[in-house]
Design an enzyme around this catalytic site. Structure first.
Site, PDB file in Angstrom:
ATOM      1  N   SER A 108       0.660  -1.296   0.061  1.00 25.86           N
ATOM      2  CA  SER A 108      -0.077   0.099   0.011  1.00 25.86           C
ATOM      3  C   SER A 108       0.834   1.314   0.013  1.00 25.86           C
ATOM      4  O   SER A 108       1.866   1.490  -0.905  1.00 25.86           O
ATOM      5  CB  SER A 108      -1.055  -0.097   1.285  1.00 25.86           C
ATOM      6  N   GLU A 151      -9.807  -4.875  -3.688  1.00 27.83           N
ATOM      7  CA  GLU A 151      -9.051  -3.845  -2.630  1.00 27.83           C
ATOM      8  C   GLU A 151      -9.948  -3.024  -2.025  1.00 27.83           C
ATOM      9  O   GLU A 151      -9.884  -2.779  -0.981  1.00 27.83           O
ATOM     10  CB  GLU A 151      -8.118  -3.012  -3.532  1.00 27.83           C
ATOM     11  N   HIS A 187      -7.984  -5.290   0.368  1.00 29.67           N
ATOM     12  CA  HIS A 187      -6.695  -4.658   0.467  1.00 29.67           C
ATOM     13  C   HIS A 187      -6.250  -5.433   1.875  1.00 29.67           C
ATOM     14  O   HIS A 187      -7.113  -5.438   2.994  1.00 29.67           O
ATOM     15  CB  HIS A 187      -7.058  -3.540   0.860  1.00 29.67           C
TER      16      HIS A 187
END
Length: 552
Positions: free
Chosen positions: A209, A331, A430
């Site tokens: 990320s 995600e 995610h």
């Protein structure tokens, strides 16, 4: 040189001083190792400076403070928390796991945590490097760096004027302290990692990320030239629009208003809890419906960060760096799926959000394309698929395409295993790949998003992924005996590894998204036909792949 003073302790002599670490199971661990001077007092918001060293033997058997950040008792409903006290500005430290502090010159894996640029720590239990050191004969380094307002505020020329006024001499340079921290950490690794059994010429930097954004920013930086051999980019949000210093000024002004200050000097006088509190206010000021909230961002200032980090990987010195890149299938479900406000979203509102990306004329067709791709999709599902594509999947695909065209293909993957937690609403969200990569589910027992996973499938997939990451760090190629053949992503085949209960290498796995977005946000004309054509390409490619290998 390493010494064994007896018991469970290991001592290493460095130029900065002597460190005493601990033996934990099969590996030696050194915690809270300083790599830069504490960024306190006049050093707040300045570029990271070398640590002055210490006298005597410094204890390195306990974690140090994490970077100041928001904290909520009990954590969040997905991860269960991503940072816990103690917090302190004196946080620029490393945690190091090694099979032995000897002269073996093992490959090194440097981990840069994510957290939306506002949370996280290199010392979180989930980011323990013990499994990598033990299973891969690697040296693992977890990095703490400045985040939130202390790492991502940008003051421009005003900071230099303040420095002249107070007579401190050296300018703050005004932006991206986080990046100067990470550069300093990489130089520390270069200068010291051999004392921990690592090879300074064989360093892989991995991040997830926001940490993947950092990784990309580092790999093309002039000050990191020759320091990085390989990179692993897990779910990089390359679709974010990183502002220039001038564009960021409005946000900085809003932050100062929330903090009750007008100048850099006044901000400098505040204690860090006051700075964090003002950052929470900036969340509310900057949130936009249908967008991932990012109150603080890296700033393209022309000096510390001259371009969007993704651009570093397609030209210059970084073109020769080995790259693995991937994303999770859903995600955006991480931030949207459990929000009741999005659950009641209407088709009209989501279509309006799509128009921001594709234009009002094409938005209805794009909505219909997403709807067909996910039978039974609610408006919220369409929104989440859109955000996943524009923020994560499509920018990663464009990087893979660009690298393939230059003859330096990447290894691409998609993590597809959905979690049953919350009735399956999170899907393959995610962050879900993290405990699989680290293969340390015991360290993630607090995380609600892992509830209900079948242990055999979970552990089988973790073994396959963990070993692939180890293989890539060691050789630049993720293939290993327990994995179906994984070829690099090339424009002819577009091979993408799908990590699911059955692990499969597919051609053009994300072709529907790639075709829908085309060469730019406005390339969505005839979107429905494009998606259907891409789906046909994917189906044909799937029929030609080798036999899949189950993970259980």
């Amino acid at each position: 040189m390493a010494h064994s003073p007896g018991g469970d302790h290991v001592v290493v002599d460095l130029p900065a001083g002597r460190l005493r670490g601990a033996t934990e199971g099969e590996v030696a661990v050194f915690r809270a190792v300083p790599y830069a001077a504490p960024p306190v007092g006049d050093l707040r918001w300045r570029p990271a400076q070398p640590h002055p060293g210490w006298t005597g033997t410094r204890d390195a058997t306990a974690d140090g403070p994490s970077a100041p950040q928001p904290y909520r008792e009990g954590g969040d409903p997905v991860l269960g928390g991503h940072g816990s006290p103690p917090f302190d500005e004196d946080c620029l430290t490393l945690n190091i796991w090694t099979p032995a502090a000897d002269g073996a010159r093992r490959p090194v894996l440097v981990w840069i945590h994510g957290g939306g640029f506002v949370s996280g720590s290199g010392s979180l239990p989930g980011y323990s490097g013990a499994t990598f050191a033990r299973d891969g004969d690697l040296v693992f380094v977890g990095v703490n760096y400045r985040i939130g307002p202390l790492g991502y505020l940008s003051f421009g020329a005003e900071a230099d004027e303040a420095d002249e006024a107070d007579g401190t001499g050296e300018g703050r340079e005004g932006s991206n302290p986080w990046l100067t921290d990470q550069l300093r950490a990489l130089h520390w690794v270069r200068e010291n990692i051999a004392s921990f059994g690592g090879d300074p010429d064989l360093v892989t930097v991995a991040g997830q990320s926001g940490g993947a954004v950092s990784t990309a920013a580092l790999v093309g930086h002039p000050e990191a030239r020759g320091l990085i051999k390989r990179v692993i980019l897990q779910s990089p949000p390359f679709g974010l629009d990183f502002p220039t210093r001038e564009a960021y000024a409005e946000r900085v002004d809003a932050y100062r208003e929330l903090a009750g200050t007008k100048t850099v000097t006044e901000l400098q006088s505040l204690d860090w809890p006051e700075l964090i509190a003002a950052g929470l206010g900036l969340f509310a000021r900057t949130v936009r419906w249908g967008y991932w909230p990012t109150p603080f961002l890296p700033v393209i200032d022309g000096t510390t960060l001259p371009r969007h980090p993704a651009g570093n990987l397609t030209h210059g010195a970084a073109a020769d760096v080995d790259v693995m890149i991937g994303w999770t299938r859903e995600e955006a479900n991480f931030g949207f799926a459990l929000d009741e406000g999005y659950a009641v979203a209407t088709r009209e509102r989501v279509t309006d959000r799509i128009a921001d990306t594709f234009g009002a004329g094409e938005a209805p067709a794009v909505y219909a394309a997403y709807e067909r791709a996910r039978p039974g999709a609610r408006p919220a599902d369409v929104l989440m698929d859109l955000v996943t594509d524009e923020l994560f999947r499509v920018p990663a695909l464009k990087l893979a395409e660009a690298r393939a065209e230059t003859g330096r293909p990447v290894w691409a993957y998609q993590f597809d295993l959905p979690t049953p937690a919350y009735g399956g609403r999170l899907g393959a969200a995610h962050c879900l790949e993290l405990p699989f990569v680290f293969a340390n589910f015991d360290q993630w027992a607090h995380a609600p998003f892992l509830a209900g996973l079948t242990p055999a499938v979970r552990d089988g997939l973790a073994t396959v992924m963990h070993e692939a990451w180890i293989a890539f760090v060691r050789t630049g190629d993720p293939n290993h005996p327990g994995l179906p053949r994984w070829d690099p992503y090339e424009t002819r085949t577009r091979t993408t590894m799908r990590f699911d209960s059955v692990v499969t290498a597919l051609g053009d796995l994300a072709g529907a998204s790639r075709v829908l977005f085309g060469d730019g946000p406005s390339a969505g004309a005839a979107a429905g036909a494009s998606v259907e054509a891409a789906a046909g390409e994917v189906a044909r490619a799937a029929s030609e792949v080798p036999e899949p290998r189950p993970t259980s």
